[in-house]
Design a protein around this motif. Structure first.
Motif, PDB file in Angstrom:
ATOM      1  N   GLY A 138     -28.794  27.602  13.487  1.00  0.00           N
ATOM      2  CA  GLY A 138     -28.685  28.560  12.401  1.00  0.00           C
ATOM      3  C   GLY A 138     -28.086  29.898  12.761  1.00  0.00           C
ATOM      4  N   LEU A 139     -27.876  30.179  14.046  1.00  0.00           N
ATOM      5  CA  LEU A 139     -27.444  31.514  14.448  1.00  0.00           C
ATOM      6  C   LEU A 139     -26.011  31.815  14.034  1.00  0.00           C
ATOM      7  CD1 LEU A 139     -27.872  34.170  15.970  1.00  0.00           C
ATOM      8  CD2 LEU A 139     -27.236  32.979  18.080  1.00  0.00           C
ATOM      9  N   TRP A 140     -25.098  30.860  14.255  1.00  0.00           N
ATOM     10  CA  TRP A 140     -23.683  31.153  14.032  1.00  0.00           C
ATOM     11  C   TRP A 140     -23.360  31.347  12.555  1.00  0.00           C
ATOM     12  CZ3 TRP A 140     -21.659  26.746  17.702  1.00  0.00           C
ATOM     13  CH2 TRP A 140     -22.078  27.041  19.006  1.00  0.00           C
ATOM     14  N   ARG A 141     -24.189  30.790  11.684  1.00  0.00           N
ATOM     15  CA  ARG A 141     -23.971  31.030  10.266  1.00  0.00           C
ATOM     16  C   ARG A 141     -24.150  32.521   9.940  1.00  0.00           C
ATOM     17  NH1 ARG A 141     -24.050  27.802   5.810  1.00  0.00           N
ATOM     18  NH2 ARG A 141     -24.685  26.000   7.055  1.00  0.00           N
ATOM     19  N   LEU A 142     -24.952  33.208  10.771  1.00  0.00           N
ATOM     20  CA  LEU A 142     -25.250  34.616  10.513  1.00  0.00           C
ATOM     21  C   LEU A 142     -24.378  35.568  11.313  1.00  0.00           C
ATOM     22  CD1 LEU A 142     -29.155  34.399  10.601  1.00  0.00           C
ATOM     23  CD2 LEU A 142     -27.668  34.313   8.589  1.00  0.00           C
ATOM     24  N   LEU A 143     -24.267  35.313  12.618  1.00  0.00           N
ATOM     25  CA  LEU A 143     -23.710  36.324  13.510  1.00  0.00           C
ATOM     26  C   LEU A 143     -22.846  35.701  14.591  1.00  0.00           C
ATOM     27  CD1 LEU A 143     -27.062  38.239  14.077  1.00  0.00           C
ATOM     28  CD2 LEU A 143     -25.215  38.978  12.553  1.00  0.00           C
ATOM     29  N   ASP A 144     -21.813  36.428  14.985  1.00  0.00           N
ATOM     30  CA  ASP A 144     -21.045  36.097  16.183  1.00  0.00           C
ATOM     31  C   ASP A 144     -21.544  37.004  17.300  1.00  0.00           C
ATOM     32  OD1 ASP A 144     -19.140  35.019  17.904  1.00  0.00           O
ATOM     33  OD2 ASP A 144     -17.531  35.120  16.419  1.00  0.00           O
ATOM     34  N   MET A 145     -21.021  36.841  18.504  1.00  0.00           N
ATOM     35  CA  MET A 145     -21.525  37.595  19.642  1.00  0.00           C
ATOM     36  C   MET A 145     -21.251  39.093  19.509  1.00  0.00           C
ATOM     37  SD  MET A 145     -23.204  35.538  21.359  1.00  0.00           S
ATOM     38  CE  MET A 145     -23.438  33.770  21.282  1.00  0.00           C
ATOM     39  N   GLY A 146     -20.118  39.437  18.901  1.00  0.00           N
ATOM     40  CA  GLY A 146     -19.828  40.854  18.695  1.00  0.00           C
ATOM     41  C   GLY A 146     -20.819  41.514  17.757  1.00  0.00           C
ATOM     42  N   ASP A 147     -21.302  40.756  16.756  1.00  0.00           N
ATOM     43  CA  ASP A 147     -22.309  41.290  15.843  1.00  0.00           C
ATOM     44  C   ASP A 147     -23.618  41.561  16.576  1.00  0.00           C
ATOM     45  OD1 ASP A 147     -20.636  40.944  13.467  1.00  0.00           O
ATOM     46  OD2 ASP A 147     -20.997  38.805  13.738  1.00  0.00           O
ATOM     47  N   ILE A 148     -24.007  40.615  17.430  1.00  0.00           N
ATOM     48  CA  ILE A 148     -25.248  40.794  18.194  1.00  0.00           C
ATOM     49  C   ILE A 148     -25.121  41.995  19.119  1.00  0.00           C
ATOM     50  CG2 ILE A 148     -26.775  39.729  19.894  1.00  0.00           C
ATOM     51  CD1 ILE A 148     -25.993  37.010  18.672  1.00  0.00           C
ATOM     52  N   ALA A 149     -23.959  42.110  19.804  1.00  0.00           N
ATOM     53  CA  ALA A 149     -23.753  43.250  20.694  1.00  0.00           C
ATOM     54  C   ALA A 149     -23.768  44.567  19.929  1.00  0.00           C
ATOM     55  CB  ALA A 149     -22.440  43.089  21.453  1.00  0.00           C
ATOM     56  N   GLY A 167     -19.376  31.218   8.772  1.00  0.00           N
ATOM     57  CA  GLY A 167     -19.987  31.977   9.850  1.00  0.00           C
ATOM     58  C   GLY A 167     -20.031  33.465   9.576  1.00  0.00           C
ATOM     59  N   ARG A 168     -20.863  34.167  10.306  1.00  0.00           N
ATOM     60  CA  ARG A 168     -21.002  35.621  10.243  1.00  0.00           C
ATOM     61  C   ARG A 168     -21.405  36.098   8.841  1.00  0.00           C
ATOM     62  NH1 ARG A 168     -16.625  39.298  11.934  1.00  0.00           N
ATOM     63  NH2 ARG A 168     -18.404  40.681  12.316  1.00  0.00           N
ATOM     64  N   SER A 169     -22.201  35.309   8.153  1.00  0.00           N
ATOM     65  CA  SER A 169     -22.596  35.715   6.802  1.00  0.00           C
ATOM     66  C   SER A 169     -23.442  36.982   6.801  1.00  0.00           C
ATOM     67  CB  SER A 169     -23.363  34.578   6.120  1.00  0.00           C
ATOM     68  OG  SER A 169     -24.578  34.292   6.814  1.00  0.00           O
ATOM     69  N   ALA A 170     -24.053  37.289   7.964  1.00  0.00           N
ATOM     70  CA  ALA A 170     -24.890  38.486   8.044  1.00  0.00           C
ATOM     71  C   ALA A 170     -24.201  39.626   8.779  1.00  0.00           C
ATOM     72  CB  ALA A 170     -26.220  38.151   8.724  1.00  0.00           C
ATOM     73  N   ALA A 171     -22.875  39.548   8.937  1.00  0.00           N
ATOM     74  CA  ALA A 171     -22.149  40.616   9.640  1.00  0.00           C
ATOM     75  C   ALA A 171     -22.230  41.927   8.854  1.00  0.00           C
ATOM     76  CB  ALA A 171     -20.693  40.212   9.830  1.00  0.00           C
ATOM     77  N   PHE A 172     -22.085  43.036   9.571  1.00  0.00           N
ATOM     78  CA  PHE A 172     -22.137  44.362   8.941  1.00  0.00           C
ATOM     79  C   PHE A 172     -20.963  44.530   7.981  1.00  0.00           C
ATOM     80  CE2 PHE A 172     -20.938  48.945   9.227  1.00  0.00           C
ATOM     81  CZ  PHE A 172     -21.991  49.433   8.462  1.00  0.00           C
ATOM     82  N   LYS A 173     -21.271  44.964   6.752  1.00  0.00           N
ATOM     83  CA  LYS A 173     -20.232  45.143   5.742  1.00  0.00           C
ATOM     84  C   LYS A 173     -20.264  46.547   5.134  1.00  0.00           C
ATOM     85  CE  LYS A 173     -20.259  40.249   4.437  1.00  0.00           C
ATOM     86  NZ  LYS A 173     -21.233  39.835   5.458  1.00  0.00           N
ATOM     87  N   GLY A 174     -21.075  47.423   5.693  1.00  0.00           N
ATOM     88  CA  GLY A 174     -21.177  48.778   5.165  1.00  0.00           C
ATOM     89  C   GLY A 174     -20.072  49.685   5.677  1.00  0.00           C
ATOM     90  N   SER A 175     -20.226  50.970   5.380  1.00  0.00           N
ATOM     91  CA  SER A 175     -19.176  51.925   5.754  1.00  0.00           C
ATOM     92  C   SER A 175     -19.721  53.230   6.306  1.00  0.00           C
ATOM     93  CB  SER A 175     -18.299  52.224   4.528  1.00  0.00           C
ATOM     94  OG  SER A 175     -19.088  52.753   3.464  1.00  0.00           O
ATOM     95  N   THR A 176     -21.027  53.411   6.326  1.00  0.00           N
ATOM     96  CA  THR A 176     -21.591  54.681   6.786  1.00  0.00           C
ATOM     97  C   THR A 176     -22.623  54.427   7.872  1.00  0.00           C
ATOM     98  OG1 THR A 176     -23.456  54.666   5.226  1.00  0.00           O
ATOM     99  CG2 THR A 176     -21.341  55.570   4.431  1.00  0.00           C
ATOM    100  N   PRO A 177     -22.931  55.448   8.659  1.00  0.00           N
ATOM    101  CA  PRO A 177     -24.001  55.305   9.657  1.00  0.00           C
ATOM    102  C   PRO A 177     -25.317  54.879   9.026  1.00  0.00           C
ATOM    103  CG  PRO A 177     -22.725  57.254  10.120  1.00  0.00           C
ATOM    104  CD  PRO A 177     -22.241  56.739   8.795  1.00  0.00           C
ATOM    105  N   GLU A 178     -25.592  55.368   7.832  1.00  0.00           N
ATOM    106  CA  GLU A 178     -26.831  54.988   7.165  1.00  0.00           C
ATOM    107  C   GLU A 178     -26.829  53.493   6.810  1.00  0.00           C
ATOM    108  OE1 GLU A 178     -26.187  59.158   7.115  1.00  0.00           O
ATOM    109  OE2 GLU A 178     -24.917  57.545   6.305  1.00  0.00           O
ATOM    110  N   ASP A 179     -25.671  53.013   6.369  1.00  0.00           N
ATOM    111  CA  ASP A 179     -25.549  51.579   6.102  1.00  0.00           C
ATOM    112  C   ASP A 179     -25.815  50.772   7.375  1.00  0.00           C
ATOM    113  OD1 ASP A 179     -24.834  52.097   3.479  1.00  0.00           O
ATOM    114  OD2 ASP A 179     -22.678  51.963   3.875  1.00  0.00           O
ATOM    115  N   PHE A 180     -25.274  51.283   8.484  1.00  0.00           N
ATOM    116  CA  PHE A 180     -25.435  50.567   9.752  1.00  0.00           C
ATOM    117  C   PHE A 180     -26.902  50.545  10.179  1.00  0.00           C
ATOM    118  CE2 PHE A 180     -25.497  50.025  14.346  1.00  0.00           C
ATOM    119  CZ  PHE A 180     -24.629  48.954  14.503  1.00  0.00           C
ATOM    120  N   GLU A 181     -27.597  51.654  10.037  1.00  0.00           N
ATOM    121  CA  GLU A 181     -29.010  51.707  10.419  1.00  0.00           C
ATOM    122  C   GLU A 181     -29.806  50.695   9.609  1.00  0.00           C
ATOM    123  OE1 GLU A 181     -30.212  53.261  12.867  1.00  0.00           O
ATOM    124  OE2 GLU A 181     -28.656  54.717  13.383  1.00  0.00           O
ATOM    125  N   ALA A 182     -29.537  50.609   8.310  1.00  0.00           N
ATOM    126  CA  ALA A 182     -30.241  49.642   7.469  1.00  0.00           C
ATOM    127  C   ALA A 182     -29.900  48.212   7.875  1.00  0.00           C
ATOM    128  CB  ALA A 182     -29.892  49.883   6.004  1.00  0.00           C
TER     129      ALA A 182
END
Length: 721
Positions: free
Chosen positions: A630-641, A376-391
């Motif tokens: 297919g949703l849970w493989r990518l994201l949990d609710m905190g990721d969507i929020a 699960g959460r294979s598409a969760a944010f893994k960056g470290s900067t605001p620019e990473d987050f925007e992308a």
């Protein structure tokens, strides 16, 4: 079906069939008088209010199913007889039947046979089935009544009182027939299984009704003739009772005649059965002549050691004498089941006597939760900067659009049709309207406009979209519709009228019906009954949408995006202050809409932001609109929020909300930690707030005005991502 069997059809809806069972049986008598030829009368679903008499042997009367074919009459012994005969001019017991079987080799199958005359204390005895014949099979039938529900002839040799046996077999020879009842449901209170037949009950439920008396009844009243080797035998039966019946208030039987025989083998006895089991009906001779016995009994009253001293506990050797193939054999070795033995599961019945208690389950939840943990959460944010987050946010929104099926949606011209416009208390104008969201797909919504709305610096009205949750009749409860008791209940239970509350604060509130709710219910959920009116048909929508690559979550998000299109076109709405507010299922729609559409500038999510593992995988009782393939493989609710960041997000949880799962608020906090990380990374940790309310699942309103004011203050200096 036998090769030479003749079939007669009964159906009130088919012109080529007989309209009643009686008409069909009359046709049988005319057209198939030779009893060596088997006859089947097949009965289509329906209620047949008639008295049925079967005098032709080698006949099967079979319904489509027992639940769908109901044969019913309402004659009671206390009713006056048409010709004035009988004791005191009354019908008496044996003229009250709904079905009379007076023939050999008859089968009744898949029928409800009912006498609805009512309580015997008023109606008197009331037979549902009068069964007198040899080699009778009653299979998978419901036999319903109160006093004297099932009579199995023959009658005793003599009446106790003159005129007591008036009826169709009053003067007939007393011939003991063999009768077999399999998988039947038999209901009554006093002596509701009685007579002199040799009868074997296998896998039946015997249900006692509650009369609210010190003695609530007697299940059996056998009149086994002297010298007969067998009377009634119950094998693998469950003796249950109507809810509320007092413990120990029903006797298993009493002797209608002193040579009565009733034996219980492998049966389950509920707590309503009296500890001493049997009553002698003040017939002391029955102590020596009758046979009341049992072996291998289960349930709360299954201890035969407490039975009356003149009853018997059978050992294994004695019990074998009461096997079906022996009891029913007679001189022709008849066995309707065709062989020795019939294993029953009564030993494992649970405390309700209707289900099997299971100690070991082989479920797959643990494996699925482990899979979610691994994959699960294979598409969760893994960056470290605001620019990473925007992308990440840009790519994830695109991916989420695709998973939800929104990329497959096709727009339609904005078309609004007004249904109704009224003024409600506080000077609020409530418009009920339709918005076209797809070609030929319309979304009803309520538009609540305050008399003195809150305005921005340009004089535009501040507005909230208010999706609804479950159990509140769709948008009606959120819009605060008054005068509908079912809606009022939902408002009282959950504080569901948050659209109206916001309108009273001065905000324009738009309250849409989600797919499958309110005026948008699928045909399976349409109707005026309260359950249908309050609830939705999300499951139906999901089953139709998902094979097309769509999802209910995506369809609702799309519809609410179209609502934003409508508000933009409205021209007088402060779009840079647009909010979305939802509780429970409305919280889920707010979460997805705000995550997917940056035009939502502030969001209030109540009763929804929790983790998939605890609340959707483990609980697995939420509506199907929560489950997107297919949703849970990518994201949990905190990721969507997190996709809402840095826009203001107010999250409200209740400390006793069952939807939080077994770990309670710890489950919520884990998801909020994901969201907090996003807000902190973007330097806007002050735009996320979490409120915890006491109690169970509901919208907290104690500080609602302050919460809404906080959201507005944060939105005033927010930059849309």
């Amino acid at each position: 079906m036998s090769a030479n069997e003749q079939v007669f059809e009964v159906s009130p809806l088919d012109e080529d069939a007989y309209a009643s069972i009686t008409e069909a049986l009359e046709a049988v008598a005319r057209c198939a008088p030779d009893e060596s030829v088997p006859v089947r009368v097949h009965v289509a679903p329906g209620v047949y209010r008639e008295r049925v008499e079967i005098h032709r042997g080698n006949l099967t009367l079979e319904g489509e199913t027992a639940d769908s074919v109901r044969i019913v009459s309402g004659f009671g012994a206390q009713m006056p007889s048409p010709d004035g005969s009988g004791k005191d001019g009354k019908l008496g017991t044996f003229r009250t039947y709904t079905i009379l079987v007076d023939a050999d080799n008859v089968t009744l199958a898949n029928l409800t046979i009912e006498n609805d005359a009512g309580d015997g204390r008023e109606a008197g005895q009331a037979l549902a089935l009068y069964a007198d014949g040899d080699r009778l099979v009653v299979d998978a039938c419901r036999i319903l009544g109160h006093q004297d529900t099932l009579f199995m002839g023959p009658l005793p040799p003599r009446e106790v009182q003159p005129g007591g046996f008036i009826g169709p077999k009053q003067f007939a020879p007393r011939v003991v027939g063999r009768q077999y009842y399999r998988r039947c449901f038999i209901v009554g209170d006093v002596d509701f299984i009685f007579g002199g037949a040799r009868a074997y009950f296998e896998g039946c439920e015997i249900r006692s009704l509650n009369r609210n008396m010190d003695v609530n009844g007697y299940v059996t009243a056998a009149s086994t003739p002297k010298g007969e080797p067998y009377g009634f035998v119950f094998h693998g039966c469950s003796f249950t009772a109507e809810e509320g019946i007092a413990a120990g208030t029903v006797y298993l039987g009493r002797p209608w005649r002193e040579w009565a025989q009733t034996v219980l083998l492998d049966c389950w006895l509920g707590p309503h059965i009296a500890p001493d089991g049997w009553w002698d009906w003040d017939k002391l001779a029955a102590h020596d002549h009758s046979l009341y016995a049992g072996a291998n009994l289960f349930g709360p009253a299954g201890d035969a050691g407490t039975w009356a001293s003149w009853a018997h506990c059978l050992d294994k050797r004695e019990a074998k004498r009461y096997a079906r193939e022996l009891v029913l054999a007679g001189e022709d070795s008849w066995d309707p089941e065709g062989g020795a033995g019939d294993a029953v599961e009564t030993a494992g019945l649970s405390g309700n006597g209707r289900t099997v208690h299971i100690d070991a389950y082989y479920e797959d939840e643990r494996a699925l939760r482990a899979r979610f943990s691994r994959e699960g959460r294979s598409a969760a944010f893994k960056g470290s900067t605001p620019e990473d987050f925007e992308a990440w946010r840009s790519a994830t929104r695109t991916r989420l659009y695709d998973v939800l099926g929104i990329t497959l949606m096709e727009g339609a011209a904005l078309d609004v049709r007004e249904l109704d416009r009224v003024q409600v208390a506080g000077g609020i104008v409530r418009t009920h309207a339709l918005l076209q969201v797809e070609q030929d797909v319309w979304m009803p919504f309520y538009l609540l406009e305050p008399k003195s709305p809150k305005l921005d610096a340009q004089g535009r009205k501040r507005c909230y979209i208010c999706p609804h949750g479950h159990q509140g009749a769709g948008a009606a409860s959120v819009a605060g519709v008054v005068g509908v008791p079912a809606v009022d209940d939902a408002v009282r239970k959950f504080n569901y009228d948050y659209g109206l509350r916001l309108a009273r604060m001065g905000y324009v509130a738009v309250c849409p019906d989600a797919r499958g709710w309110g005026l948008r219910r699928d045909w399976k959920g349409q109707g005026d009954d309260e359950a249908s009116y309050l609830r939705g048909t999300c499951l139906n929508q999901a089953r139709m949408a998902e094979p097309l690559g769509l999802s209910v979550a995506g369809l609702n998000a799309w519809d609410n995006m179209r609502l934003i299109d409508y508000l933009e076109a409205h021209g007088d709405i402060a779009m840079d202050d647009l909010g979305c507010f939802g509780f429970s299922g409305g919280g889920y729609m707010t979460l997805f809409l705000a995550a997917l559409d940056p035009r939502v500038r502030k969001a209030f999510v109540s009763g929804y932001l929790y983790g998939v593992d605890d609340s959707l995988l483990h609980l697995n009782g939420n509506c199907s609109c929560n489950y997107t393939p297919g949703l849970w493989r990518l994201l949990d609710m905190g990721d969507i929020a997190s996709l809402i960041a840095p826009r203001p997000l107010f999250v409200q949880s209740c400390e006793g909300d069952h939807l939080n799962g077994a770990r309670g608020l710890a489950n919520v906090d884990e998801q909020l930690d994901i969201v907090r990380n996003a807000y902190e990374l973007l330097g806007r940790d002050d735009s996320l707030r979490h409120e915890i309310c006491p109690g169970g699942h509901h919208l907290g309103v104690a500080h609602l005005a302050e919460d809404i004011e906080w959201l507005g203050s944060q939105a005033s200096h927010e930059v849309c991502p």
